[in-house]
Design a protein around this motif. Structure first.
Motif, PDB file in Angstrom:
ATOM      1  N   PRO A  39     -13.189  18.291  27.904  1.00  0.00           N
ATOM      2  CA  PRO A  39     -12.466  19.321  27.144  1.00  0.00           C
ATOM      3  C   PRO A  39     -11.538  20.156  28.023  1.00  0.00           C
ATOM      4  CG  PRO A  39     -14.827  19.341  26.632  1.00  0.00           C
ATOM      5  CD  PRO A  39     -14.648  18.459  27.831  1.00  0.00           C
ATOM      6  N   ASP A  40     -10.414  20.558  27.444  1.00  0.00           N
ATOM      7  CA  ASP A  40      -9.473  21.400  28.179  1.00  0.00           C
ATOM      8  C   ASP A  40     -10.157  22.649  28.718  1.00  0.00           C
ATOM      9  OD1 ASP A  40      -7.586  19.554  27.422  1.00  0.00           O
ATOM     10  OD2 ASP A  40      -6.359  20.953  26.255  1.00  0.00           O
ATOM     11  N   HIS A  41     -11.006  23.276  27.901  1.00  0.00           N
ATOM     12  CA  HIS A  41     -11.622  24.540  28.311  1.00  0.00           C
ATOM     13  C   HIS A  41     -12.528  24.350  29.520  1.00  0.00           C
ATOM     14  CE1 HIS A  41     -15.714  23.778  26.729  1.00  0.00           C
ATOM     15  NE2 HIS A  41     -15.110  23.183  25.714  1.00  0.00           N
ATOM     16  N   PHE A  42     -13.133  23.161  29.638  1.00  0.00           N
ATOM     17  CA  PHE A  42     -13.983  22.918  30.806  1.00  0.00           C
ATOM     18  C   PHE A  42     -13.115  22.741  32.059  1.00  0.00           C
ATOM     19  CE2 PHE A  42     -16.476  20.236  33.721  1.00  0.00           C
ATOM     20  CZ  PHE A  42     -17.582  21.065  33.879  1.00  0.00           C
ATOM     21  N   ILE A  43     -12.012  22.029  31.932  1.00  0.00           N
ATOM     22  CA  ILE A  43     -11.095  21.875  33.058  1.00  0.00           C
ATOM     23  C   ILE A  43     -10.623  23.246  33.535  1.00  0.00           C
ATOM     24  CG2 ILE A  43      -8.838  20.978  33.778  1.00  0.00           C
ATOM     25  CD1 ILE A  43      -9.300  18.628  31.842  1.00  0.00           C
ATOM     26  N   LEU A  44     -10.277  24.128  32.592  1.00  0.00           N
ATOM     27  CA  LEU A  44      -9.842  25.474  32.957  1.00  0.00           C
ATOM     28  C   LEU A  44     -10.959  26.250  33.645  1.00  0.00           C
ATOM     29  CD1 LEU A  44      -7.790  26.370  29.745  1.00  0.00           C
ATOM     30  CD2 LEU A  44      -6.889  25.858  32.013  1.00  0.00           C
ATOM     31  N   SER A  45     -12.194  26.023  33.228  1.00  0.00           N
ATOM     32  CA  SER A  45     -13.330  26.693  33.871  1.00  0.00           C
ATOM     33  C   SER A  45     -13.519  26.195  35.303  1.00  0.00           C
ATOM     34  CB  SER A  45     -14.614  26.457  33.069  1.00  0.00           C
ATOM     35  OG  SER A  45     -14.543  27.059  31.803  1.00  0.00           O
ATOM     36  N   VAL A  46     -13.334  24.899  35.509  1.00  0.00           N
ATOM     37  CA  VAL A  46     -13.423  24.337  36.864  1.00  0.00           C
ATOM     38  C   VAL A  46     -12.348  24.962  37.750  1.00  0.00           C
ATOM     39  CG1 VAL A  46     -13.158  22.241  38.242  1.00  0.00           C
ATOM     40  CG2 VAL A  46     -14.476  22.175  36.107  1.00  0.00           C
ATOM     41  N   PHE A  47     -11.141  25.071  37.224  1.00  0.00           N
ATOM     42  CA  PHE A  47     -10.060  25.684  37.999  1.00  0.00           C
ATOM     43  C   PHE A  47     -10.341  27.154  38.294  1.00  0.00           C
ATOM     44  CE2 PHE A  47      -7.732  21.885  37.662  1.00  0.00           C
ATOM     45  CZ  PHE A  47      -6.642  21.981  38.524  1.00  0.00           C
ATOM     46  N   LYS A  79      -7.353   9.029  38.005  1.00  0.00           N
ATOM     47  CA  LYS A  79      -6.557   7.872  37.593  1.00  0.00           C
ATOM     48  C   LYS A  79      -5.686   8.251  36.401  1.00  0.00           C
ATOM     49  CE  LYS A  79      -9.597   4.166  39.222  1.00  0.00           C
ATOM     50  NZ  LYS A  79     -10.340   2.945  38.857  1.00  0.00           N
ATOM     51  N   ARG A  80      -5.700   9.537  36.051  1.00  0.00           N
ATOM     52  CA  ARG A  80      -4.979  10.023  34.870  1.00  0.00           C
ATOM     53  C   ARG A  80      -4.069  11.198  35.239  1.00  0.00           C
ATOM     54  NH1 ARG A  80     -10.137   8.417  34.052  1.00  0.00           N
ATOM     55  NH2 ARG A  80     -10.568   7.028  32.285  1.00  0.00           N
ATOM     56  N   PRO A  81      -3.141  10.991  36.165  1.00  0.00           N
ATOM     57  CA  PRO A  81      -2.282  12.111  36.570  1.00  0.00           C
ATOM     58  C   PRO A  81      -1.432  12.651  35.433  1.00  0.00           C
ATOM     59  CG  PRO A  81      -1.403  10.035  37.399  1.00  0.00           C
ATOM     60  CD  PRO A  81      -2.784   9.743  36.853  1.00  0.00           C
ATOM     61  N   GLU A  82      -1.187  11.823  34.415  1.00  0.00           N
ATOM     62  CA  GLU A  82      -0.386  12.284  33.288  1.00  0.00           C
ATOM     63  C   GLU A  82      -1.060  13.436  32.551  1.00  0.00           C
ATOM     64  OE1 GLU A  82      -3.064   9.027  32.002  1.00  0.00           O
ATOM     65  OE2 GLU A  82      -1.593   9.188  33.604  1.00  0.00           O
ATOM     66  N   ARG A  83      -2.390  13.421  32.465  1.00  0.00           N
ATOM     67  CA  ARG A  83      -3.074  14.538  31.816  1.00  0.00           C
ATOM     68  C   ARG A  83      -3.016  15.785  32.694  1.00  0.00           C
ATOM     69  NH1 ARG A  83      -9.156  15.698  29.554  1.00  0.00           N
ATOM     70  NH2 ARG A  83      -8.501  17.481  28.315  1.00  0.00           N
ATOM     71  N   ALA A  84      -3.177  15.595  34.000  1.00  0.00           N
ATOM     72  CA  ALA A  84      -3.080  16.733  34.916  1.00  0.00           C
ATOM     73  C   ALA A  84      -1.719  17.407  34.790  1.00  0.00           C
ATOM     74  CB  ALA A  84      -3.316  16.270  36.354  1.00  0.00           C
ATOM     75  N   VAL A  85      -0.667  16.600  34.698  1.00  0.00           N
ATOM     76  CA  VAL A  85       0.679  17.150  34.586  1.00  0.00           C
ATOM     77  C   VAL A  85       0.881  17.809  33.231  1.00  0.00           C
ATOM     78  CG1 VAL A  85       3.133  16.523  34.511  1.00  0.00           C
ATOM     79  CG2 VAL A  85       1.659  15.604  36.305  1.00  0.00           C
ATOM     80  N   SER A  86       0.307  17.235  32.175  1.00  0.00           N
ATOM     81  CA  SER A  86       0.472  17.835  30.837  1.00  0.00           C
ATOM     82  C   SER A  86      -0.209  19.204  30.754  1.00  0.00           C
ATOM     83  CB  SER A  86      -0.084  16.897  29.759  1.00  0.00           C
ATOM     84  OG  SER A  86      -1.507  16.860  29.786  1.00  0.00           O
ATOM     85  N   LEU A  87      -1.277  19.393  31.527  1.00  0.00           N
ATOM     86  CA  LEU A  87      -1.990  20.674  31.539  1.00  0.00           C
ATOM     87  C   LEU A  87      -1.452  21.627  32.604  1.00  0.00           C
ATOM     88  CD1 LEU A  87      -5.716  19.483  31.147  1.00  0.00           C
ATOM     89  CD2 LEU A  87      -4.357  20.739  29.459  1.00  0.00           C
ATOM     90  N   ASP A  88      -0.510  21.150  33.401  1.00  0.00           N
ATOM     91  CA  ASP A  88      -0.031  21.908  34.551  1.00  0.00           C
ATOM     92  C   ASP A  88       0.342  23.362  34.233  1.00  0.00           C
ATOM     93  OD1 ASP A  88       0.824  21.064  37.532  1.00  0.00           O
ATOM     94  OD2 ASP A  88       2.232  22.562  36.782  1.00  0.00           O
TER      95      ASP A  88
END
Length: 200
Positions: free
Chosen positions: A45-53, A69-78
């Motif tokens: 989930p996006d909210h978990f990624i934000l919590s990790v950050f 292996k999914r840099p496109e998602r990292a960039v979309s959330l940048d």
């Protein structure tokens, strides 16, 4: 394995309770985030990624390596992510089929961008190192491991030297990776990005 958090083996799971752990580590450490998974998997989930950050941002005495292996998602959330200088982002490229991952990675705001060319399964003659801060190379290991041609590695090493990019050779791999070792042309290559690895 055998720990409670891995009771589902390799099925995707998030562990919010572990986000407090880095606050307890007094000694600056180099941390491989999600070493058994991918932080940018579509089911995280996006909210978990934000919590990790948030944890990584608030514990900047540590240096965090995120490999995806999914840099496109990292960039979309940048736009939503705060890339403090202690957070490194890398992507895996095993063969020329995946070279576009490097192009996508360049679109991230991470201050250190790295490539993990592991397991290296073919030559990467078309690899551009523009905007790349570090390259790791390694062979496949374990039963049925596919061999890695030394010339593939040498070509990447030369590319790194020509472009001033630190080169780290991890292993030859094979069925017995310890026996194969990690010497390349008679020496080890343990270069790191040109900064303190612990974010100080």
């Amino acid at each position: 394995m055998g720990l409670q958090k891995y009771k589902r083996e390799f099925q995707l799971a998030v562990h919010p309770a572990t986000l407090v752990d880095p606050f307890k580590w007094k000694k600056p450490s180099l941390v491989f985030v999600n070493s058994m998974s991918d932080l940018f998997h579509k089911r995280v989930p996006d909210h978990f990624i934000l919590s990790v950050f948030d944890t990584m941002n608030r514990t900047d005495r540590h240096t965090y390596q995120i490999l995806t292996k999914r840099p496109e998602r990292a960039v979309s959330l940048d736009p939503e992510l705060h890339w403090t200088s202690n957070i490194w982002l890398g992507t895996s490229i095993e063969s020329e089929r995946w070279l576009q991952r490097a192009d996508i990675l360049r679109g991230s705001s991470a201050s250190v961008k790295f490539l993990s060319l592991e397991p290296l399964l073919g030559p990467l003659s078309g690899l551009s190192l523009d905007g790349i801060d570090w390259v790791i190379v390694g062979g496949e290991s374990g039963p049925g491991a596919r061999p890695m041609n030394p010339d593939w590695v040498r070509e990447i090493r030369s590319n790194c030297i020509e472009n001033g990019v630190p080169f780290f050779f991890k292993q030859w791999g094979g069925v017995n990776k310890k026996r194969s070792g990690r010497l390349l042309d008679g020496r080890t290559w343990d270069e790191l990005p040109p900064r303190n690895v612990y974010g100080e």
